[in-house]
Design a protein around this motif. Structure first.
Motif, PDB file in Angstrom:
ATOM      1  N   ALA A 155       0.840  -1.500  -0.323  1.00  0.00           N
ATOM      2  CA  ALA A 155       0.121  -0.080   0.609  1.00  0.00           C
ATOM      3  C   ALA A 155       0.882   1.480   0.477  1.00  0.00           C
ATOM      4  O   ALA A 155       1.920   1.354   0.903  1.00  0.00           O
ATOM      5  CB  ALA A 155      -1.080  -0.448   1.137  1.00  0.00           C
ATOM      6  N   PHE A 156       0.629   1.893  -0.949  1.00  0.00           N
ATOM      7  CA  PHE A 156       1.556   2.993  -0.865  1.00  0.00           C
ATOM      8  C   PHE A 156       0.708   4.671  -0.504  1.00  0.00           C
ATOM      9  O   PHE A 156      -0.611   4.497  -0.714  1.00  0.00           O
ATOM     10  CB  PHE A 156       2.120   3.812  -2.504  1.00  0.00           C
ATOM     11  N   ALA A 157       1.624   5.156  -0.080  1.00  0.00           N
ATOM     12  CA  ALA A 157       0.707   6.929   0.773  1.00  0.00           C
ATOM     13  C   ALA A 157       1.846   8.213   0.776  1.00  0.00           C
ATOM     14  O   ALA A 157       2.866   7.729   0.363  1.00  0.00           O
ATOM     15  CB  ALA A 157       0.965   6.287   2.060  1.00  0.00           C
ATOM     16  N   LYS A 158       1.319   9.204  -0.089  1.00  0.00           N
ATOM     17  CA  LYS A 158       1.605  10.327   0.236  1.00  0.00           C
ATOM     18  C   LYS A 158       2.446  11.531   0.726  1.00  0.00           C
ATOM     19  O   LYS A 158       3.227  11.807   1.091  1.00  0.00           O
ATOM     20  CB  LYS A 158       0.923  10.830  -0.952  1.00  0.00           C
ATOM     21  N   THR A 159       1.611  10.590   2.087  1.00  0.00           N
ATOM     22  CA  THR A 159       1.440  11.336   3.382  1.00  0.00           C
ATOM     23  C   THR A 159       2.478  10.735   4.598  1.00  0.00           C
ATOM     24  O   THR A 159       1.598   9.147   4.203  1.00  0.00           O
ATOM     25  CB  THR A 159       0.447  12.712   4.106  1.00  0.00           C
ATOM     26  N   LEU A 160       2.420  10.975   5.797  1.00  0.00           N
ATOM     27  CA  LEU A 160       2.893  10.110   6.925  1.00  0.00           C
ATOM     28  C   LEU A 160       1.785   9.794   7.425  1.00  0.00           C
ATOM     29  O   LEU A 160       1.220   9.094   7.761  1.00  0.00           O
ATOM     30  CB  LEU A 160       3.880  11.311   7.766  1.00  0.00           C
ATOM     31  N   SER A 161       0.557  10.788   7.075  1.00  0.00           N
ATOM     32  CA  SER A 161      -0.642   9.995   8.151  1.00  0.00           C
ATOM     33  C   SER A 161      -0.964   8.783   7.522  1.00  0.00           C
ATOM     34  O   SER A 161      -1.709   8.352   7.620  1.00  0.00           O
ATOM     35  CB  SER A 161      -1.732  11.383   8.242  1.00  0.00           C
TER      36      SER A 161
END
Length: 391
Positions: free
Chosen positions: A359-365
């Protein structure tokens, strides 16, 4: 009278020449016409065999309609002396000309029984596999790990045959130490290995060899192949990569290789690491830390300790900036391509998603939320009752 005799003789001569020409044309047509095979077969040519012996075998098996035409055609096209030993796939309705081409052009065998030494990331295994010519698929019913347990008699018998084909197959992500250690255990190879090749410079691939092949020569072939792949990929690299040399691209490729086994994810994983480098973030990737612990000599077999994640080593990308000093494995072609032509994304984080992918994310949250999902999935799996043992 003599004039009539001469005229008749000339007529007969013309008819004879016409008959010969017709016979040649008929033979040529039969040589290139589709053959009688209803389904593909595998033809084995033993060392020292002749085109005459092969023609008899082909005629007996219904692959050619006339062995004599097959032999004459091979002679006429000057290929009789070029017969190669091996096992060759003859497709259905193959013409005599196509069969001659298949058994004289050289290169790797295309069917039959072969011994495959698979060098993986976790183990090395010898397989004896047979190809079904009608489906083109291999089946491996006999498998064993060199040095562990009894050696199958089938393997011993095949090794003693002079024309047995061997294949050494190295998996992407295996380290140079693992490959060298495995080759040393292969009893069908010869020669000493004086040193372990540099990490990352052995091309993962399938290499056909003969019994007694030199280990060092095989490693040199792997290294030549990887250097060529890297050079070709570097020539086609994207602009503005955050590294300046092909060697650094190889380091990145090795990290990509160890981070994901999902082909469609490689370019995305590459984009994450590229984005981190561009933003001055640490790479923070476990496989580099593991390599610093194991030195590439086998698998860790446990989780990383907190002390290992905090210790400052050249391979601890949680502590150091940028890339580690060397590759951490031998990356495959696709990982190299991803390193020099990464995907475009804004992602800077990723975590396992439980399906084998990430799962990829742009932000730390966003990333922390994905991490919580992964930890819950792990906890749920740990709480599941174990499957009962088979009785």
């Amino acid at each position: 009278m003599w004039r009539n005799i001469a005229s008749n003789g000339l007529t007969m001569l013309i008819l004879a020449f016409a008959g010969i020409a017709g016979l040649i044309a008929w033979g040529q047509n039969r040589f290139i016409a589709p053959g009688p095979l209803a389904e593909a077969i595998c033809v084995r040519v033993a060392p020292g065999s002749s085109m005459a012996a092969l023609s008899e075998d082909l005629e007996t098996r219904g692959a050619v309609t006339n062995g004599w035409i097959f032999r004459v055609g091979a002679d006429y096209t000057e290929r009789s002396s070029k017969l190669k030993a091996g096992s060759f796939l003859i497709p259905e309705q193959a013409s005599m000309d196509e069969i001659v081409t298949a058994v004289t052009r050289g290169g790797a065998s295309t069917c039959g029984t072969e011994i495959v030494y698979r060098i993986g990331v976790a183990k090395a295994e010898i397989q004896i596999r047979e190809m079904d010519p009608t489906t083109g698929r291999f089946s491996a019913d006999t498998k064993f790990v060199p040095g562990e347990g009894e050696v199958p008699k089938e393997y011993t018998d095949l090794v003693s045959q002079s024309d047995t084909r061997f294949r050494v197959s190295t998996a992407p992500g295996a380290t140079s130490w693992q490959i060298v250690d495995s080759l040393k255990k292969a009893d069908f190879l010869s020669g000493e290995i004086s040193e372990i090749p540099p990490e990352g410079l052995l091309a993962p691939d399938s290499y056909e060899i003969r019994a007694g092949a030199d280990r060092a020569a095989l490693l040199a072939k792997m290294q030549d192949a990887q250097e060529k792949r890297l050079a070709d990929a570097w020539e086609r690299r994207a602009d503005d990569l955050p590294y300046d040399t092909a060697e650094e691209a190889l380091i990145m490729a090795s990290i990509i290789e160890k981070e994901t086994g999902v082909p469609d994810e490689r370019s995305l994983v590459a984009s994450v690491f590229i984005n981190r480098l561009r933003q001055g973030m640490k790479l923070q990737t476990d496989p580099t830390v593991i390599y610093g612990v194991t030195k590439g000599e086998g698998i860790l077999g446990r989780g990383l300790r907190r002390s290992e994640l905090r210790e400052k080593t050249p391979y601890n990308t949680y502590v150091i900036d940028g890339l580690p000093p060397t590759p951490i494995a031998n990356p495959g072609r696709d990982a190299i391509e991803a390193a020099v032509n990464p995907g475009e994304s804004d992602f800077v984080f990723f975590v396992a998603d439980g399906t084998g992918g990430h799962a990829f994310a742009k932000t730390l949250s966003e990333h922390n939320a994905n991490v919580q999902k992964w930890r819950k999935l792990e906890a749920d799996r740990a709480a599941e009752p174990a499957e009962p043992a088979a009785q």
